[in-house]
Design an enzyme around this catalytic site. Structure first.
Site, PDB file in Angstrom:
ATOM      1  N   TYR A 122       0.642  -1.359   0.174  1.00  0.00           N
ATOM      2  CA  TYR A 122       0.006   0.499   0.330  1.00  0.00           C
ATOM      3  C   TYR A 122       0.651   1.491   0.443  1.00  0.00           C
ATOM      4  O   TYR A 122       0.420   2.375  -0.866  1.00  0.00           O
ATOM      5  CB  TYR A 122      -1.030  -0.083   1.385  1.00  0.00           C
ATOM      6  N   LYS A 136       0.777   4.397  -2.873  1.00  0.00           N
ATOM      7  CA  LYS A 136       0.782   5.387  -2.881  1.00  0.00           C
ATOM      8  C   LYS A 136       1.843   6.438  -3.003  1.00  0.00           C
ATOM      9  O   LYS A 136       1.483   7.083  -3.307  1.00  0.00           O
ATOM     10  CB  LYS A 136       0.014   5.601  -1.088  1.00  0.00           C
TER      11      LYS A 136
END
Length: 301
Positions: free
Chosen positions: A195, A199
């Protein structure tokens, strides 16, 4: 301990809508005449953003997600917020280029263009150390978070460029692209490699969009929406849930503010919806002079 530079600006933290970013107050009418395309608008932040743009007077809001029933609910809420805002939708998986291209084409066919595009769809799976991860699950974060954002950017940019040119000729501001990032992009937390790296890449994609298309009038932003108690937020380890204190409406109103033209000076940068916008604007010269809020390698000469 080695020096670790701050990963955020020292500004007053906001957790819900306030005067300067209120679409029904200070930002009333700032979206008048605009067509807004939102990917990932079936619930949470995306749904709140659709409603906020309606409150700000958008002519049309076009929403996509994978659930038709949830999209119908979003359109109902948009119409409730502003009966003069038309809402339409496509069931769409952002990881599928053809589906995103078709959704964008249908939006343009219906409404004549796109003035704001918001790549809101995101994914966060179970946290695990890299040596214990499932390869397919690890990569799926990138498929949704980065590839999905790229697809939205790729197929809306030609229309956003036309918007920027048209609205500039009318004395306004258009051609805004919002990419959903996260404070996680700036952190290094055990088990969050999929994740947080995806990002982090979003921030760099934002910079490339600005570099490639700034001359075309595009204004691109990567934003941290705050800690929101969405389904994605609750996918984090339970110990992180104490930080889920921000309303979905905060990011929604912040996005309306970003696309009002008041933040065009900060284009190409990572920004947090939790930052007070008056204090952020007061830092404009410092941010620009020192090239803050962009991804760079730290090195000594």
């Amino acid at each position: 301990m080695p020096y670790e530079p701050p990963q955020s600006l020292n500004l007053t933290e906001r957790h819900t809508r306030y005067t300067e970013i209120d679409p029904k107050g200070a930002l009333a009418g700032t979206a008048t005449g605009k067509v807004v395309f939102i990917a990932g608008a079936s619930r949470g932040i995306g749904q709140a953003t659709a409603i906020a743009f309606a409150e700000a007077g958008a002519r049309a809001v076009y929403v996509t997600a994978r659930s038709q029933e949830a999209l119908e609910e979003t359109c109902r809420l948009v119409s409730q917020a502003n009966p003069d805002t038309t809402c339409a939708f496509s069931v769409c998986d952002v990881t599928d280029a053809a589906q995103v291209e078709a959704a964008v084409a249908r939006c343009v066919e219906m409404f004549g263009g796109i003035d704001v595009a918001d790549a809101n769809a995101g994914y966060l799976g179970r946290w695990a150390k890299i040596g214990e991860t499932d390869p397919e699950a690890w990569w799926y974060n990138w498929e949704v978070n980065l590839r999905g954002a790229y697809h939205v950017a790729r197929f809306t940019l030609p229309h956003l460029i036309k918007s920027a040119e048209r609205l500039e000729s009318e004395g306004g501001s258009g051609g805004h692209l919002i990419l959903l990032s996260s404070i996680g992009a700036q952190l290094l937390m055990d088990g969050a490699s999929d994740y947080q790296t995806s990002k982090h890449a979003i921030n760099r994609l934002c910079e490339f969009v600005q570099s490639d298309h700034g001359a075309d009038g595009i204004k691109s932003f990567a934003i941290h929406p705050g800690g929101v108690a969405t389904e994605l937020g609750h996918a984090m380890p339970e110990g992180m849930h104490q930080y889920l204190i921000d309303e979905p409406d905060l990011a929604a109103c912040f996005i309306v503010w970003l696309t009002s033209g008041q933040a065009d000076w900060a284009r190409g940068r990572y920004l947090s919806a939790t930052w007070d916008v008056a204090e952020l604007t007061a830092m404009r010269d410092v941010i620009l002079d020192k090239s803050l809020l962009v991804n760079r390698l730290r090195a000594e000469a």
